[in-house]
Motif scaffolding. Sequence first.
Motif, mmCIF file in Angstrom:
data_model
loop_
_atom_site.group_PDB
_atom_site.id
_atom_site.type_symbol
_atom_site.label_atom_id
_atom_site.label_comp_id
_atom_site.label_asym_id
_atom_site.label_seq_id
_atom_site.Cartn_x
_atom_site.Cartn_y
_atom_site.Cartn_z
ATOM 1 N N ILE A 176 13.755 5.877 -1.408
ATOM 2 C CA ILE A 176 15.182 5.307 -0.361
ATOM 3 C C ILE A 176 14.879 4.553 0.391
ATOM 4 O O ILE A 176 15.082 2.942 0.350
ATOM 5 C CB ILE A 176 16.464 5.944 -0.224
ATOM 6 N N ASP A 177 13.569 4.721 1.173
ATOM 7 C CA ASP A 177 13.392 3.786 2.106
ATOM 8 C C ASP A 177 12.176 2.247 1.219
ATOM 9 O O ASP A 177 12.350 1.425 2.186
ATOM 10 C CB ASP A 177 12.409 4.528 3.119
ATOM 11 N N CYS A 178 11.988 2.743 0.189
ATOM 12 C CA CYS A 178 10.702 1.606 0.328
ATOM 13 C C CYS A 178 11.866 0.854 -1.005
ATOM 14 O O CYS A 178 11.563 -0.119 -1.616
ATOM 15 C CB CYS A 178 10.275 2.291 -0.834
ATOM 16 N N GLU B 147 0.848 -0.902 -0.015
ATOM 17 C CA GLU B 147 -0.308 -0.175 0.058
ATOM 18 C C GLU B 147 1.106 1.039 -0.308
ATOM 19 O O GLU B 147 0.554 2.207 -0.347
ATOM 20 C CB GLU B 147 -1.072 -0.178 0.934
ATOM 21 N N GLU B 148 2.013 1.057 0.459
ATOM 22 C CA GLU B 148 2.926 2.231 0.876
ATOM 23 C C GLU B 148 3.210 2.751 -0.650
ATOM 24 O O GLU B 148 3.838 3.312 -0.928
ATOM 25 C CB GLU B 148 4.021 1.960 1.582
ATOM 26 N N VAL B 149 4.515 2.124 -1.303
ATOM 27 C CA VAL B 149 4.621 1.767 -2.144
ATOM 28 C C VAL B 149 3.142 2.181 -3.784
ATOM 29 O O VAL B 149 3.430 3.189 -4.093
ATOM 30 C CB VAL B 149 5.726 0.810 -3.318
ATOM 31 N N TYR B 150 2.090 1.399 -3.455
ATOM 32 C CA TYR B 150 0.602 2.003 -4.214
ATOM 33 C C TYR B 150 0.846 3.624 -4.388
ATOM 34 O O TYR B 150 0.666 4.149 -5.517
ATOM 35 C CB TYR B 150 -0.359 0.639 -3.845
ATOM 36 N N HIS B 151 1.019 3.942 -3.286
ATOM 37 C CA HIS B 151 0.926 5.356 -2.741
ATOM 38 C C HIS B 151 1.689 6.385 -3.679
ATOM 39 O O HIS B 151 1.832 7.401 -4.076
ATOM 40 C CB HIS B 151 0.127 5.774 -1.342
ATOM 41 N N TYR C 231 5.651 13.504 -8.721
ATOM 42 C CA TYR C 231 7.028 13.997 -8.434
ATOM 43 C C TYR C 231 7.571 12.560 -8.539
ATOM 44 O O TYR C 231 9.362 11.929 -8.729
ATOM 45 C CB TYR C 231 7.127 14.918 -7.103
ATOM 46 N N ALA C 232 7.616 11.734 -7.738
ATOM 47 C CA ALA C 232 8.209 10.328 -7.466
ATOM 48 C C ALA C 232 8.681 9.204 -8.626
ATOM 49 O O ALA C 232 9.372 9.464 -9.120
ATOM 50 C CB ALA C 232 7.500 9.327 -6.298
ATOM 51 N N ARG C 233 7.362 9.306 -9.227
ATOM 52 C CA ARG C 233 7.332 8.956 -10.639
ATOM 53 C C ARG C 233 7.970 9.428 -11.395
ATOM 54 O O ARG C 233 8.725 9.181 -12.513
ATOM 55 C CB ARG C 233 6.313 8.681 -11.495
ATOM 56 N N THR C 234 8.362 10.710 -11.578
ATOM 57 C CA THR C 234 9.334 12.103 -12.210
ATOM 58 C C THR C 234 10.345 11.615 -11.935
ATOM 59 O O THR C 234 11.527 11.084 -12.703
ATOM 60 C CB THR C 234 8.670 13.336 -12.632
ATOM 61 N N ILE D 256 11.599 17.058 -3.243
ATOM 62 C CA ILE D 256 12.357 16.771 -3.763
ATOM 63 C C ILE D 256 13.484 15.374 -2.404
ATOM 64 O O ILE D 256 13.238 14.428 -2.866
ATOM 65 C CB ILE D 256 13.167 17.191 -5.252
ATOM 66 N N TYR D 257 13.754 16.189 -1.705
ATOM 67 C CA TYR D 257 14.628 15.488 -0.964
ATOM 68 C C TYR D 257 13.317 14.383 -0.085
ATOM 69 O O TYR D 257 14.044 13.074 0.464
ATOM 70 C CB TYR D 257 14.844 16.239 0.492
ATOM 71 N N ARG D 258 12.409 15.015 0.547
ATOM 72 C CA ARG D 258 10.517 13.945 1.000
ATOM 73 C C ARG D 258 10.610 12.890 0.603
ATOM 74 O O ARG D 258 10.911 11.870 0.534
ATOM 75 C CB ARG D 258 9.739 14.777 1.562
ATOM 76 N N ARG D 259 10.782 13.347 -1.270
ATOM 77 C CA ARG D 259 10.456 11.875 -2.535
ATOM 78 C C ARG D 259 11.404 11.126 -2.414
ATOM 79 O O ARG D 259 11.160 9.753 -2.246
ATOM 80 C CB ARG D 259 10.016 12.414 -3.369
ATOM 81 N N THR D 260 12.839 12.007 -2.231
ATOM 82 C CA THR D 260 14.040 11.016 -2.709
ATOM 83 C C THR D 260 13.506 10.016 -0.837
ATOM 84 O O THR D 260 14.802 8.966 -1.371
ATOM 85 C CB THR D 260 15.061 11.885 -2.763
#
Length: 115
Positions: free
Chosen positions: A55-57, A8-12, A18-21, A47-51
Motif C-alpha cells: 500500500i505504501d508503494c 530500490e524499495e520496489v525492487y526489494h 509473499y508480496a508477489r503472491t 500478510i499485514y506487513r506485506r500489505t
Amino acid sequence: MCEESTPEEVYHLLDDKYARTILTSTDTTAKSAKELSEACDASLPTIYRRTERLIDCGLLEEQTELEGDGHHYSVYKARLKRLTVELENDELKLTIEEREPETMADRFTRIWEEL
C-alpha cells in the motif's frame, strides 16, 4: 508508485514471494487478509506487513467490505497494472502504471449490488 518510494524499495519488495503472491492473488478479485494468508501459506502478521508495504508503494489498495450484520473488514486489491524496467544510459529505470482507483460511486454501486 508513491513519490516517497524509491525504485530500490520496489525492487526489494517485489523480490519477496509473499508480496508477489499478494499482488497476483488480488489482480482480479479483492481478498481479505485471511484469504491472502491461505494463498501465501503465511501468518496473518506476515500478510499485514506485506500489505502495508505494498500500500505504501502504491501497488495495493485497501477497501472496506460490509457484512450483513453491520460488521466490516478490510480487503485488498492490486493497483499495479504494469511494471516496466528499462536499461537507459547505464541506469535501470522503473515505470509503474497503476489501475484507476475505485470511485466512491463505484464502491456504493458494488456494495448496493451485494445487499
